[in-house]
Design a protein around this motif. Sequence first.
Motif, PDB file in Angstrom:
ATOM      1  N   LEU A   1     -10.154  21.288  24.101  1.00  0.00           N
ATOM      2  CA  LEU A   1      -9.258  20.322  24.793  1.00  0.00           C
ATOM      3  C   LEU A   1      -8.825  20.821  26.186  1.00  0.00           C
ATOM      4  O   LEU A   1      -8.247  22.126  26.320  1.00  0.00           O
ATOM      5  N   PRO A   2      -9.048  19.943  27.048  1.00  0.00           N
ATOM      6  CA  PRO A   2      -9.037  20.266  28.578  1.00  0.00           C
ATOM      7  C   PRO A   2      -7.516  20.662  28.611  1.00  0.00           C
ATOM      8  O   PRO A   2      -6.490  19.896  28.222  1.00  0.00           O
ATOM      9  N   VAL A   3      -7.012  21.569  29.508  1.00  0.00           N
ATOM     10  CA  VAL A   3      -5.482  21.983  29.626  1.00  0.00           C
ATOM     11  C   VAL A   3      -4.935  20.727  30.255  1.00  0.00           C
ATOM     12  O   VAL A   3      -3.850  20.346  29.941  1.00  0.00           O
ATOM     13  N   SER A   4      -5.412  19.999  31.195  1.00  0.00           N
ATOM     14  CA  SER A   4      -5.195  18.997  31.827  1.00  0.00           C
ATOM     15  C   SER A   4      -4.739  17.539  30.637  1.00  0.00           C
ATOM     16  O   SER A   4      -3.964  16.890  31.285  1.00  0.00           O
ATOM     17  N   GLU A   5      -5.084  17.740  29.600  1.00  0.00           N
ATOM     18  CA  GLU A   5      -4.808  16.832  28.821  1.00  0.00           C
ATOM     19  C   GLU A   5      -3.793  17.320  27.479  1.00  0.00           C
ATOM     20  O   GLU A   5      -3.314  16.427  26.754  1.00  0.00           O
TER      21      GLU A   5
ATOM     22  N   LEU B   1       3.075  27.629  30.566  1.00  0.00           N
ATOM     23  CA  LEU B   1       1.858  27.459  29.628  1.00  0.00           C
ATOM     24  C   LEU B   1       0.975  28.922  29.774  1.00  0.00           C
ATOM     25  O   LEU B   1       0.640  29.270  30.761  1.00  0.00           O
ATOM     26  N   THR B   2       0.627  29.517  28.577  1.00  0.00           N
ATOM     27  CA  THR B   2      -0.315  30.522  28.472  1.00  0.00           C
ATOM     28  C   THR B   2      -1.181  30.040  27.569  1.00  0.00           C
ATOM     29  O   THR B   2      -1.134  29.274  26.555  1.00  0.00           O
TER      30      THR B   2
ATOM     31  N   ASP C   1      -0.871  23.418  38.172  1.00  0.00           N
ATOM     32  CA  ASP C   1      -1.500  22.842  39.232  1.00  0.00           C
ATOM     33  C   ASP C   1      -2.753  23.004  39.714  1.00  0.00           C
ATOM     34  O   ASP C   1      -3.515  22.373  40.540  1.00  0.00           O
ATOM     35  N   ASP C   2      -3.435  24.073  39.130  1.00  0.00           N
ATOM     36  CA  ASP C   2      -4.781  24.375  39.390  1.00  0.00           C
ATOM     37  C   ASP C   2      -5.471  24.573  38.085  1.00  0.00           C
ATOM     38  O   ASP C   2      -6.313  25.553  37.989  1.00  0.00           O
ATOM     39  N   ALA C   3      -5.342  23.612  37.087  1.00  0.00           N
ATOM     40  CA  ALA C   3      -6.063  23.920  35.773  1.00  0.00           C
ATOM     41  C   ALA C   3      -7.094  22.995  35.538  1.00  0.00           C
ATOM     42  O   ALA C   3      -7.559  23.056  34.330  1.00  0.00           O
ATOM     43  N   ALA C   4      -7.382  22.471  36.570  1.00  0.00           N
ATOM     44  CA  ALA C   4      -8.862  21.655  36.484  1.00  0.00           C
ATOM     45  C   ALA C   4      -9.869  22.323  35.968  1.00  0.00           C
ATOM     46  O   ALA C   4     -10.073  23.438  36.532  1.00  0.00           O
ATOM     47  N   GLY C   5     -10.650  21.708  34.833  1.00  0.00           N
ATOM     48  CA  GLY C   5     -11.708  22.555  34.393  1.00  0.00           C
ATOM     49  C   GLY C   5     -11.546  23.518  33.585  1.00  0.00           C
ATOM     50  O   GLY C   5     -12.513  24.246  32.864  1.00  0.00           O
ATOM     51  N   ILE C   6     -10.301  23.917  33.161  1.00  0.00           N
ATOM     52  CA  ILE C   6      -9.778  24.782  32.067  1.00  0.00           C
ATOM     53  C   ILE C   6      -9.861  24.294  30.686  1.00  0.00           C
ATOM     54  O   ILE C   6      -9.219  23.214  30.724  1.00  0.00           O
ATOM     55  N   LYS C   7     -10.513  24.864  29.766  1.00  0.00           N
ATOM     56  CA  LYS C   7     -10.538  24.155  28.274  1.00  0.00           C
ATOM     57  C   LYS C   7      -9.984  25.150  27.428  1.00  0.00           C
ATOM     58  O   LYS C   7     -10.212  26.370  27.562  1.00  0.00           O
ATOM     59  N   ILE C   8      -9.357  24.481  26.506  1.00  0.00           N
ATOM     60  CA  ILE C   8      -8.736  25.368  25.538  1.00  0.00           C
ATOM     61  C   ILE C   8      -9.884  25.050  24.524  1.00  0.00           C
ATOM     62  O   ILE C   8     -10.115  24.271  23.947  1.00  0.00           O
TER      63      ILE C   8
END
Length: 92
Positions: free
Chosen positions: A34-38, A60-61, A70-77
């Motif tokens: 799941l993308p962090v952005s979602e 969020l951790t 604000d800089d979470a684009a591209g980070i996936k859980i």
Amino acid sequence: MASTKPPAGQFNMLYFAAASTYAKKQSEHLKAPLPVSELFDTLEQLYPGIKEKVLSSCMLTVNLGYVDLDDAAGIKIKEGDEVAIIPPVSSG
């Protein structure tokens, strides 16, 4: 709060303080990846109103590391990750 290993294809979602109160639970397993952005939209679907009342002011951790939302684009859980919602706390 002890977390358990999530089932295959899922991650651990931990709720603290107001997040736990709002969700009426301390943890659950959610589908990965799941993308962090979602993440916040996913939680809003599960718990209507949580974005405004809790998530708008929380930290969020992911795997014990703080995530800059604000800089979470591209980070996936990913599968097996541990994600925590940490609302602000006060002491006195």
